[in-house]
Design a protein around this motif. Structure first.
Motif, PDB file in Angstrom:
ATOM      1  N   UNK A   1     -14.756  -6.286   1.436  1.00 40.69           N
ATOM      2  CA  UNK A   1     -13.721  -6.731   0.994  1.00 40.69           C
ATOM      3  C   UNK A   1     -13.794  -8.230   0.544  1.00 40.69           C
ATOM      4  N   UNK A   2     -13.716  -8.594  -0.605  1.00 39.91           N
ATOM      5  CA  UNK A   2     -13.903 -10.100  -1.086  1.00 39.91           C
ATOM      6  C   UNK A   2     -12.696 -10.804  -0.902  1.00 39.91           C
ATOM      7  N   UNK A   3     -12.706 -11.960  -0.054  1.00 38.61           N
ATOM      8  CA  UNK A   3     -11.352 -12.699   0.041  1.00 38.61           C
ATOM      9  C   UNK A   3     -11.465 -14.012  -0.753  1.00 38.61           C
ATOM     10  N   UNK A   4     -10.976 -14.186  -1.635  1.00 39.74           N
ATOM     11  CA  UNK A   4     -10.880 -15.353  -2.549  1.00 39.74           C
ATOM     12  C   UNK A   4     -12.216 -16.024  -3.134  1.00 39.74           C
ATOM     13  N   UNK A   5     -13.301 -15.929  -2.249  1.00 37.46           N
ATOM     14  CA  UNK A   5     -14.285 -16.690  -2.691  1.00 37.46           C
ATOM     15  C   UNK A   5     -15.722 -15.754  -2.526  1.00 37.46           C
ATOM     16  N   UNK A   6     -16.604 -15.848  -3.601  1.00 38.02           N
ATOM     17  CA  UNK A   6     -17.608 -14.568  -3.458  1.00 38.02           C
ATOM     18  C   UNK A   6     -18.351 -14.599  -2.282  1.00 38.02           C
ATOM     19  N   UNK A   7     -18.514 -15.728  -1.368  1.00 43.39           N
ATOM     20  CA  UNK A   7     -19.207 -15.798  -0.255  1.00 43.39           C
ATOM     21  C   UNK A   7     -18.540 -15.332   1.034  1.00 43.39           C
ATOM     22  N   UNK A   8     -17.147 -15.094   0.813  1.00 47.75           N
ATOM     23  CA  UNK A   8     -16.310 -14.857   1.915  1.00 47.75           C
ATOM     24  C   UNK A   8     -15.947 -13.238   1.833  1.00 47.75           C
TER      25      UNK A   8
ATOM     26  N   UNK B   1     -16.458  -6.092   8.319  1.00 44.99           N
ATOM     27  CA  UNK B   1     -16.395  -5.352  10.053  1.00 44.99           C
ATOM     28  C   UNK B   1     -14.729  -5.255  10.228  1.00 44.99           C
ATOM     29  N   UNK B   2     -14.647  -4.528  11.325  1.00 43.20           N
ATOM     30  CA  UNK B   2     -13.009  -4.441  11.883  1.00 43.20           C
ATOM     31  C   UNK B   2     -12.775  -5.852  12.303  1.00 43.20           C
ATOM     32  N   UNK B   3     -13.639  -6.471  12.899  1.00 41.83           N
ATOM     33  CA  UNK B   3     -13.278  -7.624  13.522  1.00 41.83           C
ATOM     34  C   UNK B   3     -13.155  -9.068  12.539  1.00 41.83           C
ATOM     35  N   UNK B   4     -13.873  -8.960  11.444  1.00 41.77           N
ATOM     36  CA  UNK B   4     -13.769  -9.874  10.293  1.00 41.77           C
ATOM     37  C   UNK B   4     -12.251  -9.634   9.602  1.00 41.77           C
ATOM     38  N   UNK B   5     -12.154  -8.116   9.643  1.00 43.65           N
ATOM     39  CA  UNK B   5     -10.740  -8.167   8.941  1.00 43.65           C
ATOM     40  C   UNK B   5      -9.731  -8.246   9.921  1.00 43.65           C
ATOM     41  N   UNK B   6      -9.699  -8.337  11.352  1.00 49.60           N
ATOM     42  CA  UNK B   6      -8.722  -8.640  12.050  1.00 49.60           C
ATOM     43  C   UNK B   6      -8.537 -10.492  11.958  1.00 49.60           C
ATOM     44  N   UNK B   7      -9.800 -11.173  11.791  1.00 51.24           N
ATOM     45  CA  UNK B   7      -9.649 -12.603  11.712  1.00 51.24           C
ATOM     46  C   UNK B   7      -9.230 -12.870  10.567  1.00 51.24           C
TER      47      UNK B   7
ATOM     48  N   UNK C   1      -6.949 -11.219   8.804  1.00 50.62           N
ATOM     49  CA  UNK C   1      -5.479 -10.860   8.898  1.00 50.62           C
ATOM     50  C   UNK C   1      -4.651 -11.931   9.575  1.00 50.62           C
ATOM     51  N   UNK C   2      -5.251 -12.348  10.513  1.00 50.67           N
ATOM     52  CA  UNK C   2      -4.668 -13.524  11.533  1.00 50.67           C
ATOM     53  C   UNK C   2      -4.483 -14.898  10.569  1.00 50.67           C
ATOM     54  N   UNK C   3      -5.805 -15.160   9.907  1.00 48.95           N
ATOM     55  CA  UNK C   3      -5.865 -16.310   8.952  1.00 48.95           C
ATOM     56  C   UNK C   3      -4.611 -16.243   7.758  1.00 48.95           C
ATOM     57  N   UNK C   4      -4.800 -14.930   7.142  1.00 47.28           N
ATOM     58  CA  UNK C   4      -3.582 -14.837   6.131  1.00 47.28           C
ATOM     59  C   UNK C   4      -2.417 -14.881   6.681  1.00 47.28           C
ATOM     60  N   UNK C   5      -2.061 -14.242   7.606  1.00 46.38           N
ATOM     61  CA  UNK C   5      -0.864 -14.357   8.313  1.00 46.38           C
ATOM     62  C   UNK C   5      -0.262 -15.798   8.581  1.00 46.38           C
ATOM     63  N   UNK C   6      -1.149 -16.610   8.993  1.00 45.90           N
ATOM     64  CA  UNK C   6      -0.912 -18.125   9.521  1.00 45.90           C
ATOM     65  C   UNK C   6      -0.699 -18.789   8.184  1.00 45.90           C
ATOM     66  N   UNK C   7      -1.455 -18.499   7.113  1.00 45.94           N
ATOM     67  CA  UNK C   7      -1.362 -19.139   5.831  1.00 45.94           C
ATOM     68  C   UNK C   7      -0.072 -18.905   5.226  1.00 45.94           C
ATOM     69  N   UNK C   8       0.417 -17.533   5.216  1.00 45.99           N
ATOM     70  CA  UNK C   8       1.774 -17.511   4.708  1.00 45.99           C
ATOM     71  C   UNK C   8       2.807 -18.041   5.484  1.00 45.99           C
ATOM     72  N   UNK C   9       2.610 -18.130   6.905  1.00 45.41           N
ATOM     73  CA  UNK C   9       3.704 -18.671   7.590  1.00 45.41           C
ATOM     74  C   UNK C   9       3.668 -20.216   7.463  1.00 45.41           C
ATOM     75  N   UNK C  10       2.667 -20.856   7.179  1.00 49.40           N
ATOM     76  CA  UNK C  10       2.437 -22.135   6.863  1.00 49.40           C
ATOM     77  C   UNK C  10       3.082 -22.284   5.432  1.00 49.40           C
TER      78      UNK C  10
ATOM     79  N   UNK D   1      -2.246  -7.371   2.745  1.00 55.63           N
ATOM     80  CA  UNK D   1      -0.969  -7.351   1.760  1.00 55.63           C
ATOM     81  C   UNK D   1       0.061  -7.276   3.023  1.00 55.63           C
ATOM     82  N   UNK D   2      -0.288  -6.702   4.114  1.00 54.82           N
ATOM     83  CA  UNK D   2       0.871  -6.529   5.244  1.00 54.82           C
ATOM     84  C   UNK D   2       0.631  -8.005   6.027  1.00 54.82           C
ATOM     85  N   UNK D   3      -0.654  -8.522   6.061  1.00 58.08           N
ATOM     86  CA  UNK D   3      -0.754 -10.142   6.607  1.00 58.08           C
ATOM     87  C   UNK D   3       0.114 -11.040   5.837  1.00 58.08           C
ATOM     88  N   UNK D   4       0.130 -11.013   4.525  1.00 57.29           N
ATOM     89  CA  UNK D   4       0.882 -11.702   3.592  1.00 57.29           C
ATOM     90  C   UNK D   4       2.310 -11.791   3.698  1.00 57.29           C
ATOM     91  N   UNK D   5       2.789 -10.207   3.776  1.00 57.68           N
ATOM     92  CA  UNK D   5       4.339 -10.233   3.946  1.00 57.68           C
ATOM     93  C   UNK D   5       4.692 -10.458   5.248  1.00 57.68           C
TER      94      UNK D   5
END
Length: 171
Positions: free
Chosen positions: A35-42, A46-52, A54-63, A142-146
């Motif tokens: 799953x590419x996230x905004x940048x080609x290198x990102x 893994x499940x751990x990377x997705x969890x991380x 999720x938290x980062x996107x959640x915090x960005x949307x909250x910010x 998407x859930x993290x953003x919402x």
């Protein structure tokens, strides 16, 4: 098949760009592999990377929600030179009514306005990042953003009061 068609076909199969199996999703899906996230290198793998992520996107949307409220608050505090102008207005049956207008000014070349401009740019960039993250169609992201936007609104907007200015419609 022309020479150009043959070259294009070879360049697409040998390039590092996504192959037919890794095409961009156009429907919602729940996954954490490639799953590419905004940048080609990102890339999430893994499940751990997705969890991380999720938290980062959640915090960005909250910010983002907090930034919107903070900008409104800063704007209210930085509004200078509030003037109330009263002028007589003819009323019914020959009476005279006093109509009051509130004029709020802010200087263009002032620190508050420059700060608002920089914060606006940051807000726009974050909003587009969130939109692009949502457009990955990854259900977790998407859930993290919402959820982040909802939590941010819940936490930051409860203090936002509606103030009725009685001078606005004093007839």
């Amino acid at each position: 098949m022309s020479h150009m068609d043959h070259m294009d076909h070879n360049s697409t199969t040998s390039s590092p760009s996504p192959s037919h199996g890794d095409m961009m999703h156009m429907t919602f899906y729940f996954g954490f592999k490639n799953v590419e996230l905004l940048f080609s290198g990102l890339v999430i793998n893994t499940v751990g990377e997705m969890a991380g992520a999720f938290v980062a996107v959640f915090l960005l949307a909250m910010f983002y929600e907090g930034l919107k409220i903070a900008r409104e608050s800063l704007l209210r505090k930085s509004q200078v030179s509030i003037r109330y102008n009263s002028m007589p207005v003819p009323g019914p049956n020959g009476t005279i009514l006093m109509e009051t207008h509130k004029t709020v000014g802010q200087q263009m070349l002032s620190f508050p306005h420059l700060l608002q401009t920089v914060l606006h740019i940051i807000q726009v960039v974050i909003s587009y990042f969130l939109m692009l993250i949502f457009m990955t169609y990854n259900g977790y992201l998407c859930i993290a953003v919402a959820a982040g936007a909802g939590t941010g609104y819940f936490l930051f907007s409860w203090k936002k009061a509606v103030v009725v200015d009685i001078t606005e419609h004093c007839h």
